[in-house]
Design a protein around this motif. Structure first.
Motif, PDB file in Angstrom:
ATOM      1  N   ASN A 104       2.918 -37.500 -95.355  1.00  0.00           N
ATOM      2  CA  ASN A 104       1.917 -37.702 -94.306  1.00  0.00           C
ATOM      3  C   ASN A 104       1.754 -36.466 -93.439  1.00  0.00           C
ATOM      4  N   ASN A 105       1.681 -35.318 -94.086  1.00  0.00           N
ATOM      5  CA  ASN A 105       1.499 -34.028 -93.400  1.00  0.00           C
ATOM      6  C   ASN A 105       2.597 -33.704 -92.398  1.00  0.00           C
ATOM      7  N   GLU A 106       3.823 -34.162 -92.651  1.00  0.00           N
ATOM      8  CA  GLU A 106       4.940 -33.794 -91.774  1.00  0.00           C
ATOM      9  C   GLU A 106       5.153 -32.278 -91.845  1.00  0.00           C
ATOM     10  N   GLN A 107       5.454 -31.714 -90.686  1.00  0.00           N
ATOM     11  CA  GLN A 107       5.714 -30.275 -90.617  1.00  0.00           C
ATOM     12  C   GLN A 107       6.865 -30.028 -89.664  1.00  0.00           C
ATOM     13  N   PRO A 108       7.664 -29.045 -89.903  1.00  0.00           N
ATOM     14  CA  PRO A 108       7.708 -28.232 -91.109  1.00  0.00           C
ATOM     15  C   PRO A 108       8.264 -29.045 -92.277  1.00  0.00           C
ATOM     16  N   TYR A 109       8.022 -28.549 -93.462  1.00  0.00           N
ATOM     17  CA  TYR A 109       8.562 -29.206 -94.639  1.00  0.00           C
ATOM     18  C   TYR A 109       8.933 -28.154 -95.673  1.00  0.00           C
ATOM     19  N   ILE A 110       9.780 -28.556 -96.604  1.00  0.00           N
ATOM     20  CA  ILE A 110      10.181 -27.715 -97.727  1.00  0.00           C
ATOM     21  C   ILE A 110       9.577 -28.324 -98.985  1.00  0.00           C
ATOM     22  N   TYR A 111       8.985 -27.487 -99.825  1.00  0.00           N
ATOM     23  CA  TYR A 111       8.454 -27.945-101.106  1.00  0.00           C
ATOM     24  C   TYR A 111       9.526 -27.702-102.162  1.00  0.00           C
ATOM     25  N   LEU A 112       9.913 -28.763-102.860  1.00  0.00           N
ATOM     26  CA  LEU A 112      10.960 -28.690-103.873  1.00  0.00           C
ATOM     27  C   LEU A 112      10.355 -28.921-105.250  1.00  0.00           C
ATOM     28  N   ALA A 113      10.447 -27.912-106.117  1.00  0.00           N
ATOM     29  CA  ALA A 113       9.946 -27.994-107.486  1.00  0.00           C
ATOM     30  C   ALA A 113      11.135 -27.964-108.439  1.00  0.00           C
ATOM     31  N   GLY A 114      10.931 -28.438-109.653  1.00  0.00           N
ATOM     32  CA  GLY A 114      11.997 -28.387-110.645  1.00  0.00           C
ATOM     33  C   GLY A 114      11.737 -29.380-111.763  1.00  0.00           C
ATOM     34  N   ASP A 115      12.729 -29.498-112.638  1.00  0.00           N
ATOM     35  CA  ASP A 115      12.598 -30.404-113.779  1.00  0.00           C
ATOM     36  C   ASP A 115      13.343 -31.702-113.501  1.00  0.00           C
ATOM     37  N   SER A 116      13.928 -32.300-114.517  1.00  0.00           N
ATOM     38  CA  SER A 116      14.573 -33.608-114.366  1.00  0.00           C
ATOM     39  C   SER A 116      15.741 -33.580-113.387  1.00  0.00           C
ATOM     40  N   PHE A 117      16.409 -32.446-113.247  1.00  0.00           N
ATOM     41  CA  PHE A 117      17.515 -32.378-112.292  1.00  0.00           C
ATOM     42  C   PHE A 117      17.003 -32.485-110.856  1.00  0.00           C
ATOM     43  N   THR A 118      15.827 -31.961-110.624  1.00  0.00           N
ATOM     44  CA  THR A 118      15.211 -32.089-109.308  1.00  0.00           C
ATOM     45  C   THR A 118      14.569 -33.457-109.149  1.00  0.00           C
ATOM     46  N   TRP A 119      13.937 -33.946-110.226  1.00  0.00           N
ATOM     47  CA  TRP A 119      13.299 -35.259-110.177  1.00  0.00           C
ATOM     48  C   TRP A 119      14.321 -36.324-109.831  1.00  0.00           C
ATOM     49  N   GLY A 120      15.504 -36.239-110.419  1.00  0.00           N
ATOM     50  CA  GLY A 120      16.515 -37.198-110.057  1.00  0.00           C
ATOM     51  C   GLY A 120      17.392 -37.700-111.160  1.00  0.00           C
ATOM     52  N   PHE A 121      16.894 -38.573-112.029  1.00  0.00           N
ATOM     53  CA  PHE A 121      17.717 -39.303-112.984  1.00  0.00           C
ATOM     54  C   PHE A 121      18.919 -39.917-112.292  1.00  0.00           C
ATOM     55  N   THR A 122      18.662 -40.379-111.086  1.00  0.00           N
ATOM     56  CA  THR A 122      19.635 -41.102-110.270  1.00  0.00           C
ATOM     57  C   THR A 122      18.847 -41.877-109.226  1.00  0.00           C
TER      58      THR A 122
END
Length: 183
Positions: free
Chosen positions: A99-117
């Motif tokens: 919802n446009n929270e600021q400041p924020y960090i953008y986190l990119a990555g594959d399945s390890f970033t996505w979660g699988f948890t």
């Protein structure tokens, strides 16, 4: 001695052979289907391959090949020994709504970033609670850095500038990049 052997017409043996082959194929296919159905109700069912991903969680994307669908309803991601709820937000990320929270960090990555948890145990969620800043968790399972860059560029065109961009990288990303966008 006076009897002559009468040979069948050539088409007769081809017809008989074709019918026998058809019956054999249908019989084998039927037995395999019955065996499959029976095994699904036994303890061997856990050996059947299943990626555990909910239907409609992903969508085709002409720029990146595929992506997580936006606003995917909560469903269950299943493993043989565990399951947990998954969903996606308004950005197409496994995260709560942005919802446009600021400041924020953008986190990119594959399945390890996505979660699988579970959502609470994702490293992006843990990072968010440790630093007290919103982390937009946009990992995509099976993606490489090329696909992640396409997604980040598209999203960041419409979002406020993040305070940081973090890319979760794993050794298999090289192979994913080699297959991009055809994986």
């Amino acid at each position: 001695p006076g009897k002559r052997l009468i040979l069948n017409k050539p088409m007769d043996w081809i017809k008989r052979w074709s019918v026998n082959l058809l019956f054999t194929v249908v019989s084998v296919a039927s037995m395999l289907l019955v065996a499959e159905a029976v095994l699904r109700f036994t303890s061997f069912a856990k050996l059947l391959p299943y990626d555990g991903m909910a239907q409609y969680y992903y969508t085709a994307n002409r720029d990146s090949g595929y992506d997580i669908s936006k606003n995917a309803a909560t469903s269950t991601h299943r493993f043989p020994d565990a399951s947990y709820p998954i969903w996606s937000n308004n950005l197409g990320c496994f995260d709560y709504p942005y919802n446009n929270e600021q400041p924020y960090i953008y986190l990119a990555g594959d399945s390890f970033t996505w979660g699988f948890t579970t959502f609470e145990d994702k490293w992006g969620t843990i990072l968010e609670s440790l630093i007290g800043q919103r982390v937009v968790k946009c990992g995509v399972p099976g993606s490489g850095t090329k696909q992640q860059l396409v997604k980040a560029k598209k999203l960041l065109e419409t979002l406020p500038q993040p305070s940081r961009i973090i890319v979760g990288y794993f050794a298999n990303d090289k192979g994913d990049d080699d297959a991009f966008p055809n994986s």
